[in-house]
Motif scaffolding. Structure first.
Motif, PDB file in Angstrom:
ATOM      1  N   GLN A 136       0.853  -1.196   0.000  1.00 46.79           N
ATOM      2  CA  GLN A 136       0.000   0.000   0.000  1.00 46.79           C
ATOM      3  C   GLN A 136       0.889   1.247   0.000  1.00 46.79           C
TER       4      GLN A 136
ATOM      5  N   THR B  27      -0.792  -0.891  -4.178  1.00 47.48           N
ATOM      6  CA  THR B  27      -2.033  -1.679  -4.228  1.00 47.48           C
ATOM      7  C   THR B  27      -3.248  -0.841  -3.855  1.00 47.48           C
ATOM      8  N   THR B  28      -3.051   0.241  -3.102  1.00 44.97           N
ATOM      9  CA  THR B  28      -4.176   1.129  -2.807  1.00 44.97           C
ATOM     10  C   THR B  28      -4.083   2.446  -3.584  1.00 44.97           C
ATOM     11  N   MET B  29      -3.180   2.486  -4.565  1.00 42.66           N
ATOM     12  CA  MET B  29      -3.137   3.601  -5.523  1.00 42.66           C
ATOM     13  C   MET B  29      -3.019   2.982  -6.913  1.00 42.66           C
ATOM     14  N   PRO B  30      -4.069   2.238  -7.320  1.00 43.56           N
ATOM     15  CA  PRO B  30      -3.957   1.476  -8.575  1.00 43.56           C
ATOM     16  C   PRO B  30      -3.886   2.360  -9.813  1.00 43.56           C
ATOM     17  N   TYR B  31      -4.260   3.634  -9.680  1.00 48.18           N
ATOM     18  CA  TYR B  31      -4.190   4.533 -10.845  1.00 48.18           C
ATOM     19  C   TYR B  31      -2.998   5.482 -10.749  1.00 48.18           C
TER      20      TYR B  31
ATOM     21  N   PRO C 216      -9.467  -2.585   1.447  1.00 43.07           N
ATOM     22  CA  PRO C 216      -9.021  -1.281   0.921  1.00 43.07           C
ATOM     23  C   PRO C 216      -8.481  -1.370  -0.501  1.00 43.07           C
ATOM     24  N   GLU C 217      -7.832  -2.481  -0.843  1.00 48.77           N
ATOM     25  CA  GLU C 217      -7.301  -2.592  -2.201  1.00 48.77           C
ATOM     26  C   GLU C 217      -8.441  -2.621  -3.221  1.00 48.77           C
TER      27      GLU C 217
ATOM     28  N   SER D 238     -10.002   0.870  -3.335  1.00 48.03           N
ATOM     29  CA  SER D 238      -9.173   1.873  -4.026  1.00 48.03           C
ATOM     30  C   SER D 238      -9.346   1.760  -5.538  1.00 48.03           C
ATOM     31  N   THR D 239      -9.603   0.544  -5.998  1.00 46.93           N
ATOM     32  CA  THR D 239      -9.803   0.342  -7.427  1.00 46.93           C
ATOM     33  C   THR D 239     -11.212   0.763  -7.855  1.00 46.93           C
ATOM     34  N   HIS D 240     -12.211   0.389  -7.043  1.00 42.56           N
ATOM     35  CA  HIS D 240     -13.599   0.522  -7.506  1.00 42.56           C
ATOM     36  C   HIS D 240     -14.314   1.795  -7.079  1.00 42.56           C
TER      37      HIS D 240
ATOM     38  N   ALA E  42     -13.211   4.872  -7.060  1.00 47.02           N
ATOM     39  CA  ALA E  42     -12.966   5.923  -8.072  1.00 47.02           C
ATOM     40  C   ALA E  42     -13.837   5.670  -9.302  1.00 47.02           C
ATOM     41  N   ALA E  43     -13.954   4.397  -9.693  1.00 47.32           N
ATOM     42  CA  ALA E  43     -14.744   4.057 -10.875  1.00 47.32           C
ATOM     43  C   ALA E  43     -16.239   4.312 -10.653  1.00 47.32           C
TER      44      ALA E  43
ATOM     45  N   PHE F  54     -12.328   6.877  -1.905  1.00 46.38           N
ATOM     46  CA  PHE F  54     -11.453   5.987  -1.159  1.00 46.38           C
ATOM     47  C   PHE F  54     -10.315   6.828  -0.613  1.00 46.38           C
TER      48      PHE F  54
END
Lengths: 277, 359
Positions: free
Chosen positions: A132, A144-148, B44-45, B48-50, B52-53, B58
């Protein structure tokens, strides 16, 4: 004769938990050489850590060691130092441990200028929990917690420490090893709170997600990015972009140390009371 | 849910932690705050991905202390909010949970628990029962606690938690553990309806055209704090009356009744099936709500059965609630396996022993 690391390593604790390519072993050995160089008595040394990969280091070190709660290494260390001001205290932390959950304790320990050496092993990521982003993850990097790509602005740990009142602040890396030995010796010998940010590589949860081919690639990045303070200061401003200084960045001699200030206050109070009696 | 064309049931094959995220998103949760801790990092993982979408929020905070107070702020603004953590992090959140209970703010707090006390370990455990159920925070706060025992329930109870939170204006906890969070099994979405939007006239959304309102837990004037305490107490009583959930498993003819929740209850089911093959009339009460606790069911069952065997992944916590629920104390037995999952064989051996069978 080859240097005997075993004199400072706890029997039966190895192999360590660190991944292949992790640079924490380099820092561990540098710390051992530094302790040996100043002839540090193991019985007079307390090494305190929090939670995270970096915080496992004291477990391998044959000294008085405390593995404590996440972010709280400096509070435990402060307790140890106040209880035993004559002993050497080193606190060891990672970037998340020291500057996220322990950020408040970090700045307040700096403010007190208590005689503790703080080693912040900065690998730019939460490694133990799987990658993370931390307060030092570079902008745009994947976590992993900043996937973009990371959008959080970073802490500059030495600047944070100087701003908060630490009287010795330095930066070393796992690449510039002889320099790191020297920095650690000076930091440990310094009276007052000394902070050393040590740049590290986590190939497992940071490097491989951020276009570093391998651990060597990350060490070469350190080589290219960090330069001695004197050389850094000589660079024209436009050439400092993407570069960071190494070495002792700030040192204030004779700044009031907290344990001593406290002892002096206490002695004064007792003197007054005895005068009355 | 039936797919229109194929006539097949649509299933998702995911980890329990991910099913919680599916449930939260289905329930309209668009604000998640968290901090890394094993064994819940999948949540959280995923968020963090979904988030925003989905146009949601998040944020990874600097600590669990920060997280819970960010949650408080977003809840006060009237949003459906969630956080997740594990034992040590939940401990850090207790102050904020108490503030939220005192301020009557709805939120869902997920504890994918690990073993303790202190740093403990990352092995699965039900050692957080007391902390969750007895109100870990100061000042006498208590909040509803739901205990899923399957990935299906991780999904459904998360939706239910949001509904309870909004209906009663209270934080609600989901108490899972490392096994239920980390294991994968298929679940069927859409078997139950997600909660619809709810009016939150108390939310601090600006006071144009209406009187100013306060979201607070501070009461200094006269006996305001005493009245507030009784009001919260009355709310808990309403919850105890209306919101108890428990699964009765082979209870009709059971002589030996197991009482277990979460992962322990899953294992008990296997042990009960095996015991029944041997002719032992075993059954189980599985509390789905740990608070409110299924006191009446426990007491009535204790009256009829020969013995109650409480099985927990700790050294004995829910067993105290079983004792409080019934006066048949002499019938209550306990089997604990702290910081690890008991095997069906372990439990079957205990059932045989209680049934007077040696092999």
């Amino acid at each position: 004769m080859a240097f005997d690391y075993n004199q400072y390593i706890r029997g039966g604790k190895l192999p360590h938990i660190w991944c292949p390519g992790c640079t924490y072993g380099i820092v561990f050995k540098s710390l051992i050489r530094s302790l040996d160089a100043i002839k540090q008595d193991k019985d007079d040394l307390a090494v305190v850590s929090g939670i995270g990969c970096a915080s496992r280091l004291p477990g391998y070190l044959d000294a008085n060691t405390l593995h404590t709660a996440h972010g709280r290494a400096l509070t435990f260390a402060t307790g140890v130092k106040m209880a035993a001001p004559g002993k050497r205290v080193i606190a060891l932390s990672g970037d998340g441990d020291a500057t996220a959950i322990g950020g408040n304790h970090f700045i307040h320990a700096c403010r007190r200028n208590i005689d503790i050496t703080v080693l912040v092993l900065n690998n730019y990521i939460y490694g133990m929990t799987g990658g993370q982003h931390s307060p030092t993850t570079p902008k745009g990097h994947n976590a992993t917690t900043m996937p973009y790509g990371n959008i959080d602005p970073n802490f500059d740990i030495p600047k944070l420490a100087i701003g908060a009142g630490a009287s010795f602040v330095a930066r070393g890396t796992a690449y510039h090893v002889p320099a790191l030995d020297k920095i650690l010796i000076e930091a440990i010998n310094h009276k007052g709170l000394s902070v050393v940010e040590i740049i590290n590589a986590c190939p497992t949860t940071h490097g491989r997600r951020n276009k570093f081919k391998n651990a060597t690639d990350q060490l070469l990045w350190m080589k290219d990015t960090f330069m001695p303070l004197a050389a850094f200061d000589k660079l024209p401003a436009e050439k400092t972009e993407g570069k960071l200084p190494l070495g002792v960045l700030y040192k204030k001699e004779n700044a009031p140390e907290y344990c001593e200030t406290y002892a002096a206050m206490s002695a004064g109070v007792r003197q007054k009371l005895e005068g009355r009696a | 849910m039936k797919d229109a064309d194929a006539g097949t049931v649509h299933r998702e094959f995911v980890k329990g932690n991910e099913a919680i995220c599916h449930g939260a998103l289905a329930a309209g949760c668009r604000h998640y705050f968290g901090y890394p801790i094993t064994p819940q990092n999948d949540i959280p993982e995923y968020m963090s991905t979904h988030m925003a979408a989905h146009g949601g929020v998040f944020l990874q905070a600097e600590s669990e202390v920060a997280t819970i107070n960010m949650l408080l702020g977003a809840a006060a603004a009237g949003k459906r909010v969630m956080t997740s953590s594990s034992g040590p992090g939940i401990s850090l959140m207790q102050e904020g949970i108490s503030y939220m209970a005192g301020s009557e703010l709805p939120a869902v707090i997920v504890n994918i628990s690990r073993s303790g006390p202190g740093l403990g370990g990352i092995a699965p455990s039900q050692g957080d029962y007391f902390q969750a159920v007895k109100g870990g925070g100061h000042g006498g706060c208590r909040i509803p606690v739901l205990a899923p025992h399957s990935v299906q329930e991780m999904y459904e109870l998360t939706m239910h938690a949001f509904e309870l939170a909004d209906r009663y204006r209270t934080p609600v906890m989901i108490l899972g553990d490392a096994i239920i969070g980390q294991m994968k099994e298929p679940y069927t979405p859409g078997l139950c309806e997600p909660p619809g939007p709810i009016d939150k006239p108390w939310a601090t959304t600006g006071c144009a055209g209406r009187p100013r309102q306060h979201v607070k837990s501070l009461y200094l004037k006269d006996d305001d704090i005493e009245r507030h305490n009784w009001k919260l107490h009355e709310k808990l009583q309403r919850i105890e009356k209306a919101e108890v959930r428990a699964e009765s498993y082979h209870l009709e003819d059971a002589r030996i009744v197991l009482v277990a929740f979460g992962t322990a209850a899953r294992v008990c089911k296997t042990a009960i099936q095996w015991a029944r093959k041997e002719g032992i009339a075993a059954g189980m009460i599985r509390p789905v709500t740990l608070f409110p606790f299924p006191k009446t069911l426990v007491h009535e069952t204790a009256g009829k059965a020969d013995l109650l065997l409480v099985v927990e992944m700790n050294t004995g916590q829910m067993v105290e609630d079983v004792m409080i629920s019934t006066s048949h104390h002499d019938k209550v037995r306990f089997m604990g396996k702290p910081c690890a999952m008991p095997t069906p064989d372990d439990i079957l051996a205990e059932i045989r022993l209680l049934a007077g069978k040696t092999s």
